[in-house]
Scaffold this motif. Structure first.
Motif, short mmCIF file in Angstrom:
data_model
loop_
_atom_site.label_atom_id
_atom_site.label_comp_id
_atom_site.label_asym_id
_atom_site.label_seq_id
_atom_site.Cartn_x
_atom_site.Cartn_y
_atom_site.Cartn_z
N PHE A 50 0.87 -1.17 0.00
CA PHE A 50 0.00 0.00 0.00
C PHE A 50 0.92 1.23 0.00
O PHE A 50 1.44 1.62 1.05
CB PHE A 50 -0.91 0.01 1.22
N PRO A 51 1.15 1.86 -1.16
CA PRO A 51 2.16 2.93 -1.23
C PRO A 51 1.81 4.17 -0.41
O PRO A 51 2.70 4.97 -0.11
CB PRO A 51 2.23 3.25 -2.72
N GLU A 52 0.53 4.34 -0.05
CA GLU A 52 0.16 5.47 0.80
C GLU A 52 0.62 5.27 2.24
O GLU A 52 0.65 6.21 3.02
CB GLU A 52 -1.35 5.69 0.76
N GLY A 53 0.93 4.01 2.59
CA GLY A 53 1.46 3.71 3.91
C GLY A 53 0.43 3.46 4.98
O GLY A 53 0.71 2.83 5.99
N THR A 54 -0.78 3.94 4.79
CA THR A 54 -1.86 3.74 5.75
C THR A 54 -3.19 3.95 5.05
O THR A 54 -3.22 4.32 3.86
CB THR A 54 -1.73 4.73 6.93
N ARG A 55 -4.27 3.69 5.75
CA ARG A 55 -5.60 3.86 5.14
C ARG A 55 -5.93 5.34 4.97
O ARG A 55 -5.67 6.15 5.85
CB ARG A 55 -6.66 3.18 6.02
N PHE B 94 2.40 9.18 -1.77
CA PHE B 94 3.03 7.87 -1.67
C PHE B 94 4.33 7.97 -0.86
O PHE B 94 5.00 9.00 -0.85
CB PHE B 94 3.33 7.30 -3.06
N LYS B 95 4.69 6.86 -0.20
CA LYS B 95 5.91 6.78 0.58
C LYS B 95 7.04 6.22 -0.29
O LYS B 95 6.81 5.34 -1.14
CB LYS B 95 5.71 5.89 1.80
N THR B 96 8.25 6.68 -0.07
CA THR B 96 9.37 6.19 -0.87
C THR B 96 9.81 4.78 -0.46
O THR B 96 10.42 4.06 -1.26
CB THR B 96 10.58 7.13 -0.75
N GLY B 97 9.47 4.36 0.77
CA GLY B 97 9.89 3.03 1.22
C GLY B 97 9.36 1.92 0.33
O GLY B 97 10.08 0.96 0.02
#
Length: 239
Positions: free
Chosen positions: A143-148, A160-163
């Motif tokens: 889930f590239p947003e990292g959370t809901r 989006f998160k780079t991780g």
């Protein structure tokens, strides 16, 4: 009718979740875990009675991908288990989810990928686990947003998160973007109250070849992915 269906959902949901989780834990092999996940997803989607409009025609069932999916609610999980059943995928999820009684143990037994965000050294080992998972023919799902997303109707996709980009680049498998719309109408963030009979739209976009990307290109990949998924989300919203 909706209230009765919601009550029926809870009467069946918890025993079904415990049953399939225990079978996965006791079985402790990938065949039984995949069977449990797929059928648990089908049961939960049936209980919610959502109308799912699904288009996965852009994907090859024989290909290993890194799935990238926007995240709106708990209901994402059973939907993905049901509709992405042709691919044996593994969620990339924060470590805390694996601590939940029964369900977390089932995730561990199924070899979903735990990421420890607070321990950099362990996080590097977790990324290697994701690489090994992809090399063994199982598709990591991020889930590239990292959370809901708490307000997808208003704000569209979150940043989006780079991780997730780093993990995808290291796996060196094509990225399969999948966009979902309307899931938050069934179940919102921070809530387990289910609203049945909603329409859900799920669309897979053409895979992105990342063979030419290096870790230093993670921001470029993040921007490219956010652009194509954001545009697709807007199209689904306007349909």
């Amino acid at each position: 009718m909706s209230l009765l269906r919601t009550l029926f959902f809870y009467i069946v949901f918890f025993p079904a979740t415990i049953f399939f989780s225990l079978v996965a834990v006791i079985g402790r092999n990938q065949a039984s875990s995949h069977w449990c996940e797929r059928n648990w997803g089908r049961v939960v989607v049936w209980l919610c009675a959502s109308t799912d409009r699904v288009d996965l025609s852009a994907l090859d069932e024989n290909q290993t991908y890194v799935f990238m999916v926007n995240h709106q609610s708990f209901y994402d999980i059973p939907l993905l288990f049901k509709h992405l059943a042709p691919w044996k995928f593994k969620f990339v999820a924060k470590k805390q989810l694996f601590d939940f009684p029964v369900f977390g143990h089932a995730m561990t037994a199924a070899k979903h990928i735990s990421i420890d965000r607070e321990n950099r050294r362990q996080a590097m080992r977790d990324i290697q686990n994701a690489i090994d998972t992809a090399d063994n023919g199982n598709s990591p799902l991020i889930f590239p947003e990292g959370t809901r997303n708490p307000a997808p109707e208003k704000d569209g996709l979150m940043e989006f998160k780079t991780g997730g980009m780093v993990l995808a680049i290291k796996c060196q498998k094509p990225i399969a973007p999948v966009v979902m719309y309307g899931v938050n109408k069934v179940c919102r963030k921070h809530s387990l109250w289910m609203n049945p009979f909603q329409e859900i739209k799920i669309k897979a976009l053409p895979p992105i070849d990342i063979s030419g990307y290096k870790v230093r290109d993670r921001n470029k990949l993040k921007e490219q992915l956010a652009e194509v998924m954001g545009a697709a989300y807007a199209e689904l919203k306007d349909e």
